[in-house]
Design a protein around this motif. Structure first.
Motif, PDB file in Angstrom:
ATOM      1  N   PRO A 146       0.943  -1.165  -0.259  1.00 27.58           N
ATOM      2  CA  PRO A 146      -0.223  -0.276  -0.421  1.00 27.58           C
ATOM      3  C   PRO A 146       0.919   1.415  -0.514  1.00 27.58           C
ATOM      4  CG  PRO A 146      -0.972  -1.380   1.247  1.00 27.58           C
ATOM      5  CD  PRO A 146       0.394  -2.411   1.076  1.00 27.58           C
ATOM      6  N   THR A 147       0.321   1.828  -0.767  1.00 28.32           N
ATOM      7  CA  THR A 147       1.143   3.197  -1.375  1.00 28.32           C
ATOM      8  C   THR A 147       1.833   3.698   0.009  1.00 28.32           C
ATOM      9  OG1 THR A 147       0.281   3.899  -3.350  1.00 28.32           O
ATOM     10  CG2 THR A 147       1.498   6.222  -2.374  1.00 28.32           C
ATOM     11  N   GLY A 148       0.838   3.931   1.507  1.00 26.52           N
ATOM     12  CA  GLY A 148       1.071   4.910   2.593  1.00 26.52           C
ATOM     13  C   GLY A 148       1.314   4.149   3.539  1.00 26.52           C
ATOM     14  N   LEU A 149       1.965   3.180   2.739  1.00 27.96           N
ATOM     15  CA  LEU A 149       3.596   2.165   4.060  1.00 27.96           C
ATOM     16  C   LEU A 149       4.691   2.290   3.666  1.00 27.96           C
ATOM     17  CD1 LEU A 149       1.764  -1.303   4.650  1.00 27.96           C
ATOM     18  CD2 LEU A 149       1.541   0.684   6.081  1.00 27.96           C
ATOM     19  N   TRP A 150       5.182   3.694   2.289  1.00 31.36           N
ATOM     20  CA  TRP A 150       6.048   3.843   1.948  1.00 31.36           C
ATOM     21  C   TRP A 150       7.381   4.327   3.211  1.00 31.36           C
ATOM     22  CZ3 TRP A 150       9.956   2.339  -0.585  1.00 31.36           C
ATOM     23  CH2 TRP A 150      10.973   3.181  -1.019  1.00 31.36           C
ATOM     24  N   GLU A 151       6.841   5.214   3.712  1.00 35.02           N
ATOM     25  CA  GLU A 151       7.354   6.500   4.369  1.00 35.02           C
ATOM     26  C   GLU A 151       7.965   5.189   5.832  1.00 35.02           C
ATOM     27  OE1 GLU A 151       6.144  10.025   5.467  1.00 35.02           O
ATOM     28  OE2 GLU A 151       4.864  10.128   3.698  1.00 35.02           O
ATOM     29  N   ALA A 152       6.960   3.831   6.142  1.00 35.25           N
ATOM     30  CA  ALA A 152       7.745   3.266   6.974  1.00 35.25           C
ATOM     31  C   ALA A 152       9.040   2.333   6.909  1.00 35.25           C
ATOM     32  CB  ALA A 152       6.748   1.998   7.234  1.00 35.25           C
ATOM     33  N   HIS A 153       9.592   2.824   5.392  1.00 34.09           N
ATOM     34  CA  HIS A 153      10.846   3.000   5.117  1.00 34.09           C
ATOM     35  C   HIS A 153      12.054   3.663   5.275  1.00 34.09           C
ATOM     36  CE1 HIS A 153      10.351  -0.538   1.848  1.00 34.09           C
ATOM     37  NE2 HIS A 153       8.874  -0.361   2.336  1.00 34.09           N
ATOM     38  N   HIS A 154      11.832   4.872   6.181  1.00 34.06           N
ATOM     39  CA  HIS A 154      11.793   5.660   6.608  1.00 34.06           C
ATOM     40  C   HIS A 154      12.526   5.435   7.980  1.00 34.06           C
ATOM     41  CE1 HIS A 154      10.462   9.299   4.005  1.00 34.06           C
ATOM     42  NE2 HIS A 154      10.916   8.136   3.512  1.00 34.06           N
ATOM     43  N   ILE A 155      13.710   6.052   8.413  1.00 32.04           N
ATOM     44  CA  ILE A 155      14.433   5.890   9.782  1.00 32.04           C
ATOM     45  C   ILE A 155      14.817   7.440  10.005  1.00 32.04           C
ATOM     46  CG2 ILE A 155      16.284   5.052  11.221  1.00 32.04           C
ATOM     47  CD1 ILE A 155      16.537   2.950   9.054  1.00 32.04           C
ATOM     48  N   PRO A 156      13.583   7.831  10.829  1.00 29.62           N
ATOM     49  CA  PRO A 156      13.680   9.737  11.631  1.00 29.62           C
ATOM     50  C   PRO A 156      15.561  10.231  11.588  1.00 29.62           C
ATOM     51  CG  PRO A 156      11.746   8.715  12.082  1.00 29.62           C
ATOM     52  CD  PRO A 156      12.324   7.564  11.473  1.00 29.62           C
ATOM     53  N   GLY A 157      15.979  11.057  10.822  1.00 33.97           N
ATOM     54  CA  GLY A 157      17.106  10.977  11.983  1.00 33.97           C
ATOM     55  C   GLY A 157      18.161  10.468  10.596  1.00 33.97           C
ATOM     56  N   LEU A 158      17.976   9.436  10.016  1.00 32.91           N
ATOM     57  CA  LEU A 158      18.827   9.122   9.793  1.00 32.91           C
ATOM     58  C   LEU A 158      18.619   8.517   7.751  1.00 32.91           C
ATOM     59  CD1 LEU A 158      21.538   7.023   9.851  1.00 32.91           C
ATOM     60  CD2 LEU A 158      19.564   4.742  10.012  1.00 32.91           C
ATOM     61  N   CYS A 159      17.669   8.121   7.331  1.00 33.45           N
ATOM     62  CA  CYS A 159      16.932   7.397   5.731  1.00 33.45           C
ATOM     63  C   CYS A 159      16.062   7.881   6.079  1.00 33.45           C
ATOM     64  CB  CYS A 159      17.339   6.142   6.203  1.00 33.45           C
ATOM     65  SG  CYS A 159      18.953   4.954   6.565  1.00 33.45           S
ATOM     66  N   ALA A 160      15.715   9.084   4.832  1.00 33.93           N
ATOM     67  CA  ALA A 160      14.570   9.105   3.883  1.00 33.93           C
ATOM     68  C   ALA A 160      14.474   9.814   2.739  1.00 33.93           C
ATOM     69  CB  ALA A 160      14.080  10.364   4.615  1.00 33.93           C
ATOM     70  N   LEU A 161      14.449   7.922   1.685  1.00 37.21           N
ATOM     71  CA  LEU A 161      14.761   8.562   0.145  1.00 37.21           C
ATOM     72  C   LEU A 161      13.650   9.293  -0.570  1.00 37.21           C
ATOM     73  CD1 LEU A 161      16.068   7.501  -2.112  1.00 37.21           C
ATOM     74  CD2 LEU A 161      14.002   5.670  -2.410  1.00 37.21           C
ATOM     75  N   SER A 162      12.456   9.139  -0.269  1.00 36.30           N
ATOM     76  CA  SER A 162      11.892   9.858  -0.904  1.00 36.30           C
ATOM     77  C   SER A 162       9.851  10.127  -0.680  1.00 36.30           C
ATOM     78  CB  SER A 162      10.896   9.515  -2.396  1.00 36.30           C
ATOM     79  OG  SER A 162      10.930   8.132  -1.741  1.00 36.30           O
ATOM     80  N   LEU A 163       9.073  11.242  -0.541  1.00 38.99           N
ATOM     81  CA  LEU A 163       8.015  11.685  -0.310  1.00 38.99           C
ATOM     82  C   LEU A 163       7.051  12.040  -1.231  1.00 38.99           C
ATOM     83  CD1 LEU A 163       8.739  14.330   2.290  1.00 38.99           C
ATOM     84  CD2 LEU A 163       7.875  12.483   2.739  1.00 38.99           C
TER      85      LEU A 163
END
Length: 408
Positions: A146-163
């Motif tokens: 689901p599109t909405g889960l993509w941001e779960a791949h982010h690690i705040p302060g470390l990794c954030a590929l795309s919004l």
């Protein structure tokens, strides 16, 4: 800090002028004099080495320093991802790069710990997460996710590929969020890309109106938008919307180059990643990527020639991804083959500094500039393979501090 003179070397100052045998004085992190060291001065003997400005890579992805497939598949711990990111930052410094522009993948914490000196690395400018349209380039979740889960791949302060954004209002919200996290510029994907399972190189992404929203938000903060773009339709949309830089530019033709020149839009070609992706499997990527990259190098080389003829500002970026980011200077070697070692050096120093908005502080060996410099064991302007070998960078100075090597 006591004034220290770097003596006995040859200086290629980043302007494109012929190298000269002069001494350089460093004090309080700045270049304070160029000429001849006075008698009795504290000196560092370069022993005939070539001194250049610290190199600048205008297109890096420190947040993608692990095997990419494993990273996107939640197979790696945050600790391992962090270790790989910080190792890649150190490798960049050891290869002679004292400033990098991260064009998507790290969150603000990485910039901060490097700036504080807690981790070895170059000066980092970051866009934070890339802005991409829903399902566009920059989205690497599985089709069933689901599109909405993509941001779960982010690690705040470390990794954030795309919004991801589905319309102009969502894009406005996402770029504001990126600035909240510490972004110093914005990057949008306005065409498909090579490493992408959901798009093609000839796709255009984001409308003119959507791109203009990002430009408006960037201008409100005194900064700019750069765009991932391969095809001419996407590039023209972005240029007319007011972006200041194009990454890759694989298929730039003469009309598009003229349009970029009219709007003073810079270009950052990326050759090293093309060579790297020919071995996609070793990076944990789908082998099909090798087929998608076929022909891109020659097209990008033609676009470089076309852009040079049009008078564009042309920077330099490696775009390396995955765990093999030690030989970042490979980009200068590849560019030297297409143009000249001196042009590659100028693109990687004074031109890149100008594109990044740092032209008054780094990118040249001039009085009043930060003392970011590299002393090379052999002459890279005679043999550009030297740029590609980190062992050839004998001394690396960042803000006047020796970050690599020992002085005599």
């Amino acid at each position: 800090m006591t004034a220290t003179w770097l003596v006995g070397g040859t200086v290629a100052d980043g302007s494109g002028a012929d190298p000269t045998a002069v001494d350089v004085c460093v004090e309080d992190g700045m270049i304070t004099a160029i000429g001849r060291a006075p008698s009795g001065a504290a000196v560092v003997d370069l022993g005939g080495m070539v001194l250049t400005p610290g190199l600048i890579d205008a297109h890096v992805h420190l947040g993608l320093s692990s095997p990419v497939g494993a990273q996107f598949g939640f197979q790696l711990s945050a600790a391992e991802l962090a270790a790989d990111i910080f190792a890649a930052a150190g490798h960049a410094l050891d290869a002679g790069f004292t400033t990098v522009r991260d064009t998507g993948g790290i969150d603000g914490g990485v910039v901060g710990v490097i700036a504080k000196g807690k981790v070895r690395g170059p000066r980092v400018l970051s866009c934070g997460p890339v802005q991409c349209q829903t399902g566009g380039h920059g989205y690497y979740g599985a089709a069933w996710e689901p599109t909405g889960l993509w941001e779960a791949h982010h690690i705040p302060g470390l990794c954030a590929l795309s919004l991801m954004s589905g319309n102009a209002d969502e894009l406005r919200r996402n770029v504001r969020e990126s600035f909240r996290r510490g972004a110093s510029f914005l990057k949008l994907c306005v065409t498909g890309g090579v490493v992408g399972g959901h798009d093609r190189l000839d796709d255009t992404q984001f409308t003119h109106e959507e791109i203009a929203v990002a430009v408006q938000e960037a201008q409100a903060r005194g900064t700019y938008v750069t765009v991932h773009a391969h095809n001419n339709a996407g590039i023209r949309n972005a240029v007319r919307a007011g972006v200041r830089c194009v990454e890759h530019g694989t298929d730039i033709d003469e009309p598009t180059a003229r349009l970029m020149r009219e709007h003073d839009v810079a270009l950052v070609p990326t050759f090293a990643v093309v060579e790297q992706l020919m071995d996609a499997e070793s990076m944990g990527l789908d082998p099909a990527v090798r087929d998608r990259v076929a022909g891109v190098r020659q097209r990008m080389a033609t676009a470089l020639e076309t852009s040079r003829a049009a008078g564009l500002r042309i920077g330099l970026g490696s775009d390396l991804i995955g765990p093999n980011q030690r030989r970042r200077g490979q980009e200068l070697r590849l560019r030297a083959e297409l143009e000249s070692p001196m042009r590659a050096l100028v693109s990687a120093t004074s031109v890149n500094a100008d594109i990044l908005g740092l032209g008054g502080t780094v990118g040249m060996i001039r009085v009043g500039m930060r003392a970011d410099m590299v002393a090379w064991r052999q002459d890279p302007l005679h043999d550009p393979n030297v740029f590609a070998d980190p062992d050839m960078a004998a001394l690396v100075f960042k803000g006047g501090h020796i970050m690599k090597g020992q002085t005599r």
